[in-house]
Design an enzyme around this catalytic site. Structure first.
Site, PDB file in Angstrom:
ATOM      1  N   PRO A  10     -16.420  -5.749  -5.141  1.00 41.35           N
ATOM      2  CA  PRO A  10     -15.776  -6.549  -6.189  1.00 41.35           C
ATOM      3  C   PRO A  10     -14.623  -5.796  -6.872  1.00 41.35           C
ATOM      4  O   PRO A  10     -13.693  -6.420  -7.383  1.00 41.35           O
ATOM      5  CB  PRO A  10     -16.906  -6.806  -7.205  1.00 41.35           C
ATOM      6  N   ASP A  65      -8.585  -2.354   5.267  1.00 42.98           N
ATOM      7  CA  ASP A  65      -9.391  -1.239   5.747  1.00 42.98           C
ATOM      8  C   ASP A  65      -8.575   0.010   5.496  1.00 42.98           C
ATOM      9  O   ASP A  65      -7.361   0.010   5.696  1.00 42.98           O
ATOM     10  CB  ASP A  65      -9.667  -1.408   7.246  1.00 42.98           C
ATOM     11  N   ARG A 168      -2.968   2.399  -0.811  1.00 44.83           N
ATOM     12  CA  ARG A 168      -3.271   1.005  -1.137  1.00 44.83           C
ATOM     13  C   ARG A 168      -2.119   0.397  -1.943  1.00 44.83           C
ATOM     14  O   ARG A 168      -1.686  -0.717  -1.682  1.00 44.83           O
ATOM     15  CB  ARG A 168      -4.586   0.925  -1.917  1.00 44.83           C
TER      16      ARG A 168
HETATM   17  P1  IMP Z   1     -12.246   1.108   2.592  1.00 49.68           P
HETATM   18  O1  IMP Z   1     -11.907   0.631   3.964  1.00 49.68           O
HETATM   19  O2  IMP Z   1     -11.146   0.829   1.597  1.00 49.68           O
HETATM   20  O3  IMP Z   1     -13.588   0.672   2.122  1.00 49.68           O
HETATM   21  O4  IMP Z   1     -12.281   2.706   2.671  1.00 49.68           O
HETATM   22  C1  IMP Z   1     -13.073   3.401   3.625  1.00 49.68           C
HETATM   23  C2  IMP Z   1     -13.413   4.781   3.108  1.00 49.68           C
HETATM   24  O5  IMP Z   1     -12.199   5.552   2.996  1.00 49.68           O
HETATM   25  C3  IMP Z   1     -14.028   4.809   1.718  1.00 49.68           C
HETATM   26  O6  IMP Z   1     -15.431   4.762   1.774  1.00 49.68           O
HETATM   27  C4  IMP Z   1     -13.579   6.158   1.176  1.00 49.68           C
HETATM   28  O7  IMP Z   1     -14.477   7.140   1.630  1.00 49.68           O
HETATM   29  C5  IMP Z   1     -12.242   6.383   1.854  1.00 49.68           C
HETATM   30  N1  IMP Z   1     -11.131   6.006   0.964  1.00 49.68           N
HETATM   31  C6  IMP Z   1     -10.323   4.920   1.073  1.00 49.68           C
HETATM   32  N2  IMP Z   1      -9.421   4.889   0.088  1.00 49.68           N
HETATM   33  C7  IMP Z   1      -9.646   5.981  -0.668  1.00 49.68           C
HETATM   34  C8  IMP Z   1      -9.023   6.494  -1.867  1.00 49.68           C
HETATM   35  O8  IMP Z   1      -8.073   5.938  -2.439  1.00 49.68           O
HETATM   36  N3  IMP Z   1      -9.551   7.651  -2.353  1.00 49.68           N
HETATM   37  C9  IMP Z   1     -10.599   8.297  -1.762  1.00 49.68           C
HETATM   38  N4  IMP Z   1     -11.210   7.860  -0.680  1.00 49.68           N
HETATM   39  C10 IMP Z   1     -10.742   6.711  -0.119  1.00 49.68           C
END
Ligand code: IMP
Length: 181
Positions: A10, A65, A168
């Site tokens: 969320p 992702d 992001r």
């Molecule tokens: P997701 O696909 O955005 O859920 O990210 C996958 C994984 O990448 C997360 O569980 C974090 O371990 C790592 N990750 C993604 N973005 C960040 C960030 O901005 N800071 C730290 N870890 C990140």
């Protein structure tokens, strides 16, 4: 215009709501499980995820992702970042990097958007360094071991500032540019 943010997190929905408010696009949280294909390519995970969601009859949505790609580890943990975070954690990454001189790394975030039958896929990046030991207690995931400039880590940089330079944040900027076209 309304877009479904398909995620189990969320927190991401709130971030998208803030970023897209000015464009007059409403973001709603939508829970729909989809398979993440086994591949080392973030964009492929997103493209295949979008195919599956569309096959299920859902349109007008966003998925994303992201992951951390470490140069000296040939891109690991990359698409396996969430799993690596849960298992070996930051200490595990630091252990793999012990004695390694090349500290370069990149966060990447791929966003896929299906809107009015159009598919937009963008990739935001943020280059930086894996520092020697964890620093700071803000943020989440790999934030305490990643520094964009080799000095302060993402865990020491306020969230608003992190968003201006993060993978992001950059992906959202690219998506907004595409949507305005
Ligand atoms: P997701 O696909 O955005 O859920 O990210 C996958 C994984 O990448 C997360 O569980 C974090 O371990 C790592 N990750 C993604 N973005 C960040 C960030 O901005 N800071 C730290 N870890 C990140």
């Amino acid at each position: 215009m309304k877009l479904k943010v398909i995620t189990s997190n969320p927190g991401k929905v709130a971030e998208y709501q803030r970023s897209f408010a000015d464009l007059g696009i409403e973001m709603e949280h939508y829970r729909l499980p989809y398979d993440e294909v086994q591949t080392s390519d973030l964009e492929e995970v997103v493209q295949k995820g979008m195919d599956e969601i569309i096959r299920k009859g859902v349109r007008d949505f966003i998925i994303d992702d992201s992951g951390l790609f470490v140069d000296a580890l040939k891109g690991f943990p990359g698409v396996w970042s969430a799993y690596a975070q849960k298992t070996i954690g930051n200490q595990g990454i630091l252990k793999l990097m012990e004695g390694v001189e090349d500290r370069g790394a990149e966060f990447r975030c791929c966003i896929g958007c299906d809107i009015d039958g159009r598919r937009i896929v963008v990739m935001g990046r943020c280059r930086g360094f894996i520092i020697e030991k964890e620093q700071g207690d803000g943020g989440f995931g790999f934030d305490p071991i990643f520094s964009p400039d080799g000095k302060l880590t993402f865990a020491e940089i306020p969230i608003e500032e992190k968003n201006t330079m993060s993978h992001r944040g950059n992906a959202v900027k690219l998506l907004i540019e595409e949507l305005k076209k």
